[in-house]
Design a protein around this motif. Sequence first.
Motif, mmCIF file in Angstrom:
data_model
loop_
_atom_site.group_PDB
_atom_site.id
_atom_site.type_symbol
_atom_site.label_atom_id
_atom_site.label_comp_id
_atom_site.label_asym_id
_atom_site.label_seq_id
_atom_site.Cartn_x
_atom_site.Cartn_y
_atom_site.Cartn_z
ATOM 1 N N LYS A 45 0.794 -1.117 0.137
ATOM 2 C CA LYS A 45 -0.045 0.089 0.112
ATOM 3 C C LYS A 45 0.774 1.304 -0.060
ATOM 4 N N THR A 46 0.381 2.144 -0.799
ATOM 5 C CA THR A 46 1.051 3.565 -1.158
ATOM 6 C C THR A 46 2.353 3.403 -1.797
ATOM 7 N N LYS A 47 3.066 2.374 -2.184
ATOM 8 C CA LYS A 47 4.229 2.306 -2.756
ATOM 9 C C LYS A 47 3.844 1.966 -4.287
ATOM 10 N N VAL A 54 -9.246 0.001 -2.282
ATOM 11 C CA VAL A 54 -9.912 -0.612 -3.301
ATOM 12 C C VAL A 54 -9.242 0.181 -4.721
ATOM 13 N N GLN A 55 -9.561 1.592 -4.420
ATOM 14 C CA GLN A 55 -8.908 2.419 -5.592
ATOM 15 C C GLN A 55 -7.579 2.076 -6.178
ATOM 16 N N GLU A 56 -6.567 1.943 -5.015
ATOM 17 C CA GLU A 56 -5.261 1.954 -5.305
ATOM 18 C C GLU A 56 -5.025 0.453 -5.991
ATOM 19 N N LEU A 57 -5.650 -0.625 -5.369
ATOM 20 C CA LEU A 57 -5.421 -1.989 -5.955
ATOM 21 C C LEU A 57 -6.047 -2.024 -7.367
ATOM 22 N N GLU A 58 -7.228 -1.148 -7.653
ATOM 23 C CA GLU A 58 -7.744 -1.145 -8.928
ATOM 24 C C GLU A 58 -6.514 -0.576 -9.968
ATOM 25 N N GLU A 59 -6.063 0.612 -9.504
ATOM 26 C CA GLU A 59 -4.964 1.251 -10.232
ATOM 27 C C GLU A 59 -3.813 0.282 -10.496
ATOM 28 N N ALA A 70 4.733 -17.704 16.239
ATOM 29 C CA ALA A 70 5.008 -18.631 17.327
ATOM 30 C C ALA A 70 3.251 -19.189 17.711
ATOM 31 N N GLU A 71 2.440 -18.378 17.783
ATOM 32 C CA GLU A 71 1.223 -18.778 18.156
ATOM 33 C C GLU A 71 0.225 -19.353 17.063
ATOM 34 N N GLY A 72 0.998 -19.400 16.066
ATOM 35 C CA GLY A 72 0.130 -20.093 14.692
ATOM 36 C C GLY A 72 -0.149 -19.479 13.521
ATOM 37 N N ALA A 73 0.292 -18.244 13.179
ATOM 38 C CA ALA A 73 0.040 -17.425 12.288
ATOM 39 C C ALA A 73 0.262 -18.334 10.777
ATOM 40 N N THR A 74 -0.502 -18.486 9.871
ATOM 41 C CA THR A 74 -0.447 -18.889 8.640
ATOM 42 C C THR A 74 -0.068 -17.866 7.523
ATOM 43 N N MET A 75 -0.391 -16.419 7.847
ATOM 44 C CA MET A 75 -0.319 -15.548 6.761
ATOM 45 C C MET A 75 0.458 -14.334 7.744
ATOM 46 N N VAL A 76 1.522 -13.706 7.509
ATOM 47 C CA VAL A 76 1.888 -12.247 8.032
ATOM 48 C C VAL A 76 1.916 -11.203 6.881
ATOM 49 N N ARG A 77 1.768 -10.302 7.468
ATOM 50 C CA ARG A 77 1.554 -9.133 6.525
ATOM 51 C C ARG A 77 2.515 -8.001 6.972
ATOM 52 N N VAL A 78 3.579 -7.954 6.169
ATOM 53 C CA VAL A 78 4.676 -7.229 6.236
ATOM 54 C C VAL A 78 4.788 -6.005 5.188
ATOM 55 N N GLY A 79 4.856 -4.851 5.592
ATOM 56 C CA GLY A 79 5.122 -3.835 4.724
ATOM 57 C C GLY A 79 6.311 -2.870 4.936
ATOM 58 N N THR A 80 6.419 -2.176 6.143
ATOM 59 C CA THR A 80 7.671 -1.242 6.210
ATOM 60 C C THR A 80 8.994 -2.043 6.243
ATOM 61 N N ALA A 81 9.073 -3.311 6.771
ATOM 62 C CA ALA A 81 10.388 -3.907 6.866
ATOM 63 C C ALA A 81 10.575 -4.397 5.666
ATOM 64 N N ILE A 82 9.904 -4.253 4.678
ATOM 65 C CA ILE A 82 10.361 -4.644 3.169
ATOM 66 C C ILE A 82 10.297 -3.685 2.337
ATOM 67 N N PHE A 83 9.345 -2.431 2.364
ATOM 68 C CA PHE A 83 9.471 -1.512 1.504
ATOM 69 C C PHE A 83 9.915 -0.075 2.053
ATOM 70 N N GLY A 84 10.112 -0.189 3.449
ATOM 71 C CA GLY A 84 10.276 1.006 4.048
ATOM 72 C C GLY A 84 9.344 1.810 4.552
ATOM 73 N N ARG A 94 6.294 4.539 5.046
ATOM 74 C CA ARG A 94 5.257 5.015 3.938
ATOM 75 C C ARG A 94 5.131 6.717 4.216
ATOM 76 N N ASP A 95 4.925 7.246 3.078
ATOM 77 C CA ASP A 95 4.565 8.734 3.177
ATOM 78 C C ASP A 95 3.089 8.635 2.777
ATOM 79 N N TYR A 96 2.066 8.940 3.802
ATOM 80 C CA TYR A 96 0.821 8.967 3.534
ATOM 81 C C TYR A 96 0.317 10.255 3.202
ATOM 82 N N SER A 97 1.166 11.370 2.937
ATOM 83 C CA SER A 97 0.917 12.616 2.468
ATOM 84 C C SER A 97 0.382 12.400 1.107
ATOM 85 N N LYS A 98 0.740 11.453 0.516
ATOM 86 C CA LYS A 98 0.726 11.577 -1.065
ATOM 87 C C LYS A 98 -0.748 10.616 -1.252
ATOM 88 N N LYS A 99 -1.345 10.292 -0.168
ATOM 89 C CA LYS A 99 -2.666 9.556 -0.529
ATOM 90 C C LYS A 99 -3.903 10.425 0.324
#
Length: 234
Positions: free
Chosen positions: A34-36, A57-62, A213-227, A229-234
Amino acid sequence: MIYDNYCSVRDQVDQAALKAGRDPKDVKLIAVSKTKPLSMIEELYQHGVRAFGENHVQELEEKQLAAPQKDIEWHFIGHLQRNKVKKLLSLNVSLIHSVDSLALAKTIEKEAAKQGRSVSILVELNIGKEESKMGADPDTAVDLVKAISQECPHLLVKGLMCVAPAMDDEEKVRPYFAKMRQLKEEIGALGLDRVDMKELSMGMSGDYHAAIAEGATMVRVGTAIFGARDYSKK
């Protein structure tokens, strides 16, 4: 650089899984883009990464319209407004993580029925009961999933999702993730129609070790990968 970050996170995910006595292959790493810009997604795609998460939704569509790659596995992880459901279901989305009410589920059901297809969802819980966060009250989780099973024949409930309270120590957040796991197991034992409690989407950049450790099957990681975010652009 971004791929190096991704590899570092993936390695930590694998190590956390092994430490918990789990198979690393059982934990999907979703790169939250998101925002990247699409260029960052394409950089990871070139290295074989396919699972990406978007909040709007709009960003995903774009991004979908602009991306030449049609086999990207898109995950919708943000708050979904009912008036955005028709648009979201017109897009190629693998999983909607954030169904937090029966009203929203019924809206998705209505549109899915029109399209003659099934839609895979997760039920989002506000596991910390925080006023600032979205999600259903965890005390109502069982009844909510039962109602979706009974009233929404085009929805496939694949599991649960949460955003845990922010803590200064990962160990302090583990009880919330443990509660999610307990609810997943409790609901899964009911044998409800079109309910398969396989997935637990929980854990982000600051707490995914505890989530795994508690059983997550999906982890959602943004900042640690992409750096950051600048939310002023959104």
